[in-house]
Each structure stands twice: as C-alpha cells, then as structure tokens.
Design a protein around this motif. Structure first.
Motif, PDB file in Angstrom:
ATOM      1  N   GLU A  99      16.244  66.330 113.122  1.00  0.00           N
ATOM      2  CA  GLU A  99      18.342  67.568 113.735  1.00  0.00           C
ATOM      3  C   GLU A  99      19.076  67.322 115.130  1.00  0.00           C
ATOM      4  O   GLU A  99      19.581  67.471 115.397  1.00  0.00           O
ATOM      5  CB  GLU A  99      18.473  68.804 113.138  1.00  0.00           C
ATOM      6  CG  GLU A  99      19.652  69.397 113.363  1.00  0.00           C
ATOM      7  CD  GLU A  99      20.011  70.687 112.224  1.00  0.00           C
ATOM      8  OE1 GLU A  99      20.811  71.440 112.518  1.00  0.00           O
ATOM      9  OE2 GLU A  99      18.801  71.066 111.289  1.00  0.00           O
ATOM     10  N   PRO A 102      18.021  63.575 119.987  1.00  0.00           N
ATOM     11  CA  PRO A 102      19.660  62.956 120.279  1.00  0.00           C
ATOM     12  C   PRO A 102      19.151  61.608 119.551  1.00  0.00           C
ATOM     13  O   PRO A 102      18.335  60.816 120.278  1.00  0.00           O
ATOM     14  CB  PRO A 102      19.692  62.695 121.649  1.00  0.00           C
ATOM     15  CG  PRO A 102      19.299  63.795 122.396  1.00  0.00           C
ATOM     16  CD  PRO A 102      17.505  64.274 121.083  1.00  0.00           C
ATOM     17  N   GLU A 103      20.424  61.113 120.042  1.00  0.00           N
ATOM     18  CA  GLU A 103      20.292  59.425 119.744  1.00  0.00           C
ATOM     19  C   GLU A 103      19.815  58.751 121.123  1.00  0.00           C
ATOM     20  O   GLU A 103      19.840  59.119 121.567  1.00  0.00           O
ATOM     21  CB  GLU A 103      21.873  58.628 119.301  1.00  0.00           C
ATOM     22  CG  GLU A 103      22.365  60.249 117.661  1.00  0.00           C
ATOM     23  CD  GLU A 103      21.490  58.863 116.613  1.00  0.00           C
ATOM     24  OE1 GLU A 103      21.099  58.024 116.157  1.00  0.00           O
ATOM     25  OE2 GLU A 103      21.352  59.775 115.781  1.00  0.00           O
ATOM     26  N   GLU A 104      19.412  57.133 120.585  1.00  0.00           N
ATOM     27  CA  GLU A 104      18.725  56.189 121.571  1.00  0.00           C
ATOM     28  C   GLU A 104      20.204  55.907 122.224  1.00  0.00           C
ATOM     29  O   GLU A 104      20.970  55.885 121.727  1.00  0.00           O
ATOM     30  CB  GLU A 104      17.940  55.255 121.233  1.00  0.00           C
ATOM     31  CG  GLU A 104      16.820  55.431 120.466  1.00  0.00           C
ATOM     32  CD  GLU A 104      16.668  54.742 119.776  1.00  0.00           C
ATOM     33  OE1 GLU A 104      17.437  53.171 119.624  1.00  0.00           O
ATOM     34  OE2 GLU A 104      16.013  54.929 118.294  1.00  0.00           O
ATOM     35  N   ASN A 106      21.728  54.007 124.772  1.00  0.00           N
ATOM     36  CA  ASN A 106      22.895  52.678 124.258  1.00  0.00           C
ATOM     37  C   ASN A 106      22.298  51.520 125.419  1.00  0.00           C
ATOM     38  O   ASN A 106      23.582  52.110 126.516  1.00  0.00           O
ATOM     39  CB  ASN A 106      23.989  52.499 124.500  1.00  0.00           C
ATOM     40  CG  ASN A 106      24.696  51.139 123.542  1.00  0.00           C
ATOM     41  OD1 ASN A 106      24.839  50.494 123.831  1.00  0.00           O
ATOM     42  ND2 ASN A 106      26.121  51.508 122.840  1.00  0.00           N
ATOM     43  N   ASN A 132      13.775  55.850 124.882  1.00  0.00           N
ATOM     44  CA  ASN A 132      14.347  54.864 123.812  1.00  0.00           C
ATOM     45  C   ASN A 132      12.811  54.564 122.500  1.00  0.00           C
ATOM     46  O   ASN A 132      12.999  55.087 121.406  1.00  0.00           O
ATOM     47  CB  ASN A 132      15.515  53.411 123.365  1.00  0.00           C
ATOM     48  CG  ASN A 132      16.440  53.743 124.358  1.00  0.00           C
ATOM     49  OD1 ASN A 132      16.203  55.447 124.061  1.00  0.00           O
ATOM     50  ND2 ASN A 132      17.698  53.182 124.320  1.00  0.00           N
ATOM     51  N   THR A 135      11.789  58.315 121.227  1.00  0.00           N
ATOM     52  CA  THR A 135      12.168  58.560 120.281  1.00  0.00           C
ATOM     53  C   THR A 135      11.992  57.568 119.157  1.00  0.00           C
ATOM     54  O   THR A 135      12.589  58.001 118.367  1.00  0.00           O
ATOM     55  CB  THR A 135      13.613  58.817 121.014  1.00  0.00           C
ATOM     56  OG1 THR A 135      14.574  58.000 121.336  1.00  0.00           O
ATOM     57  CG2 THR A 135      13.883  59.389 122.287  1.00  0.00           C
ATOM     58  N   SER A 136      12.389  56.220 118.888  1.00  0.00           N
ATOM     59  CA  SER A 136      12.327  55.481 118.099  1.00  0.00           C
ATOM     60  C   SER A 136      11.473  55.984 116.998  1.00  0.00           C
ATOM     61  O   SER A 136      11.637  55.754 116.183  1.00  0.00           O
ATOM     62  CB  SER A 136      13.370  54.168 119.039  1.00  0.00           C
ATOM     63  OG  SER A 136      12.763  53.283 117.649  1.00  0.00           O
ATOM     64  N   ARG A 139      10.990  59.466 115.133  1.00  0.00           N
ATOM     65  CA  ARG A 139      12.637  59.057 114.323  1.00  0.00           C
ATOM     66  C   ARG A 139      11.570  58.292 113.115  1.00  0.00           C
ATOM     67  O   ARG A 139      11.771  58.727 112.287  1.00  0.00           O
ATOM     68  CB  ARG A 139      13.740  58.984 114.554  1.00  0.00           C
ATOM     69  CG  ARG A 139      14.915  58.976 113.911  1.00  0.00           C
ATOM     70  CD  ARG A 139      16.132  58.406 114.220  1.00  0.00           C
ATOM     71  NE  ARG A 139      16.774  59.265 114.858  1.00  0.00           N
ATOM     72  CZ  ARG A 139      16.997  59.489 116.730  1.00  0.00           C
ATOM     73  NH1 ARG A 139      16.575  58.353 116.887  1.00  0.00           N
ATOM     74  NH2 ARG A 139      17.086  59.717 116.778  1.00  0.00           N
ATOM     75  N   GLU A 201      20.812  61.901 130.713  1.00  0.00           N
ATOM     76  CA  GLU A 201      21.671  61.572 130.442  1.00  0.00           C
ATOM     77  C   GLU A 201      22.897  61.835 131.831  1.00  0.00           C
ATOM     78  O   GLU A 201      24.135  60.625 131.898  1.00  0.00           O
ATOM     79  CB  GLU A 201      22.477  62.231 129.415  1.00  0.00           C
ATOM     80  CG  GLU A 201      21.767  62.239 127.843  1.00  0.00           C
ATOM     81  CD  GLU A 201      22.012  62.890 126.862  1.00  0.00           C
ATOM     82  OE1 GLU A 201      21.906  62.424 125.568  1.00  0.00           O
ATOM     83  OE2 GLU A 201      22.100  64.087 127.183  1.00  0.00           O
TER      84      GLU A 201
END
Length: 355
Positions: A99, A102-104, A106, A132, A135-136, A139, A201
């Motif tokens: 939850e 964060p998203e990867e 772009n 990335n 985190t990939s 996940r 970020e």
C-alpha cells in the motif's frame, strides 16, 4: 647480556599508553614485569576511543538477541502479537508495504521533459532506473507471496524465504541483491527506501540540483561525486584525469541553505565514527563518550586540479556506506586536523553514510 640497549631506555618511552618500556633485566624479570605492569585490554591500549568498545558490545548484544528471536517457534508472532499466526503477521506487513510502495518512475516521460544530459542528469536517470528495478522486485515478490498465502499458488523456496525474512524483520535476500548496502532491519529499511524515493522525486521534477544533496540517498554515491568532477572539468576545460575533490565542512545544517552553490554541491547525511567534527575549531576532535556516530554539518564538495589540492594538516578520511566498512568504501575526503593524521588512522576514524 641485556635484552634492551640501555641507550634506548633513556627518558620516558611507552610500549603502549600507560605501559612504560622495561629497564635492563633478565628473562624471568620480564615475565614478572609483564604480569604486574601490563595494563588491561581497553580501547585506549590500541589507540581507540572507549566508544569503540561500546559499539562492539552493542552490536554483539543485537546479534545475540536476533539469534534468540530466530530460534523461537514460528507458529506465533511472539508476546507482542499473542494469538497471531506467522502467516497472519506476514500478510499484515505485506499489505502495508504494498500500500505504501510508490509507483515506478516513468523513464520515457522523464526523458521527454529534459534535453539536458549533464553529468548530474545522467546520475538522476541511473538512480531512477535502479530504484525501478528494486521496487519492481519488491512488488513482484510480495504479490506472489500474497497469492501463495491465499492458496492460489504453491509456496516456492523463494516465497518461503521472503516470508521468513518479513516475519523476522529482515530484508529479503532478493531485495538486498538489487538494493544498496544497509544494516537496517526491514521496518527501518523500508522507511529509508521511501525517503530515497521522495528525494529522487523532488530532484527529477525539474532536474535542478537540490540545494543540499543527500549523499546517502544514492545507490551509487561515487557516480554523483564523479559527476562533480566531470561538471567542473567541462566548465573550466580542465583534463578530467587531473581532477580531485576538495571538501570544506560548513558550520550550517541542511535547513540553512536556500540555493545550491555555483560549482560543486552541498551534501549532508554523513556521520563520523571514531571521532567527531568540531564546528568551533573547524577540525576533527576526540569523540564525546557515548556519542558513537555524531552527525556532521553540511559539507561543500567541489572539484579542483590535483596541483591546487590542499594536503597540509589534512587527514585522508575514508567514506563508507555502512558500519561494515570494507566493500562499502565510497571515497576519501581530506579533513582538517590539528593532531597528526596517524592518530585518527590508528583510531579508525571514518565517515559513514548510515549511522
């Protein structure tokens, strides 16, 4: 015949702190002298600060308690979560991590927003790519484990290893293989990961160099330090192989800076082990008792040619990513000292990117 030349015994000579060199005596007397006069083993005897022993004993205790924890039956989660099974605890932690993750980044969208390919921008892209990958993997492995806990997939050896690590508050091996060196438990490690992502970020919003860079937040801090050399060399048309870093420790902290420097970078997040930085004198000083890794103020890191590098009254302080040192070596920062550099070398003084 005498075992020690009398000429060498003139004046006060010490074999170790508090241990005078013996006079001329026979073999048996030397034995007696050692038994009676040799001071007990303390950090002082080896040129270390008492904090070294505190750190060693703390680490030994942590390892002992972690071993005891790992030997406990795994059908429950322990006293703090009585009645909760191992699977239930892992499921709760798994859902929380997924939850909050964060998203990867772009990468295609980021590449379209900047045409600048300065050394700093290249470092930012490299860091985002590595983040990335990490985190990939987090996940993917947690989603697989979630399906396994629901009975929709057969629990594999990798999934069982991940489950055991999450249960014991350890970073799973398949995560750490794609991550940066760290000695933190899983909870603190994940909180640190979120801070690193937030830092990236902020940097990649407009690719402007932050006012103060969190050096510890990089997968590869060497790449950023090398980028400082490359950027300065390009700007002044100096040969890159003649470039070195010059480090000035300021008296300010991160919150005190509103803009980046014209050349180089302000960096923060460094801690000193074995000594401390005295802002009043602007030099390395002896540690205070029980302050094992005091934080250092912001450092101004800039590049210059090797012939302009200041080397007098400097200690070549190694920088490491973690307390494990060794393979986590990053760079060498020249720091000002009033004492002889040998004193700090014997004391094992180093800068750490993780306290």
């Amino acid at each position: 015949s005498s075992g020690i030349n009398a000429e060498y015994g003139e004046g006060e000579l010490l074999l170790a702190p508090g241990f005078n060199i013996p006079g001329s005596m026979d073999y048996q007397s030397y034995h007696v002298y050692l038994d009676e006069e040799l001071p007990p083993e303390t950090p002082y005897l080896y040129g270390l600060h008492p904090n070294a022993e505190i750190g060693f004993l703390t680490m030994t205790s942590e390892n002992l308690f972690r071993t005891v924890l790992e030997m406990q039956p795994r059908d429950t989660a322990g006293g703090g979560a009585a009645g909760m099974t191992k699977e239930e605890k892992v499921k709760g932690l798994l859902d929380e991590i997924l939850e909050r993750l964060p998203e990867e980044f772009n990468m295609m969208e980021m590449a379209g927003r900047t045409e600048d390919r300065s050394p700093y921008t290249v470092v930012a892209f490299q860091e985002c790519e590595r983040m990335n990958m990490l985190t990939s993997e987090i996940r993917r492995s947690l989603k697989e484990l979630d399906l396994g806990l629901k009975g929709e997939l057969t629990i594999s050896n990798e999934m069982e290893s991940t489950m055991n690590s999450v249960f014991l508050d350890r970073v799973p091996g398949n995560w750490s293989a794609r991550a940066y060196p760290s000695v933190l438990p899983l909870g603190a490690w994940f909180a640190d990961l979120l801070l690193r992502i937030k830092e990236l970020e902020g940097w990649t919003t407009d690719f402007a160099l932050p006012n103060v860079v969190w050096l510890a937040g990089f997968f590869n801090p060497q790449s950023f330090l090398t980028a400082i050399e490359q950027s300065t060399a390009r700007k002044n048309e100096w040969p890159l192989d003649r470039m070195v870093l010059s480090v000035d420790v300021t008296k300010k902290w991160k919150e005190d800076f509103n803009s980046p420097p014209r050349e180089g970078s302000y960096v923060h997040g460094l801690f000193m082990e074995g000594a401390r930085w005295d802002s009043q004198s602007g030099m390395i000083a002896d540690s205070r008792l029980k302050e094992l890794t005091p934080a250092c103020p912001v450092m101004f890191v800039k590049a210059c040619t090797v012939d302009r590098q200041e080397t007098k009254n400097m200690y070549e302080c190694p920088v490491y990513k973690t307390k494990e040192r060794g393979p986590t070596f990053v760079w060498t920062f020249n720091l000002k000292t009033k004492e002889k550099p040998e004193k700090w070398a014997i004391a094992g003084v180093a800068l750490l990117l993780s306290a």
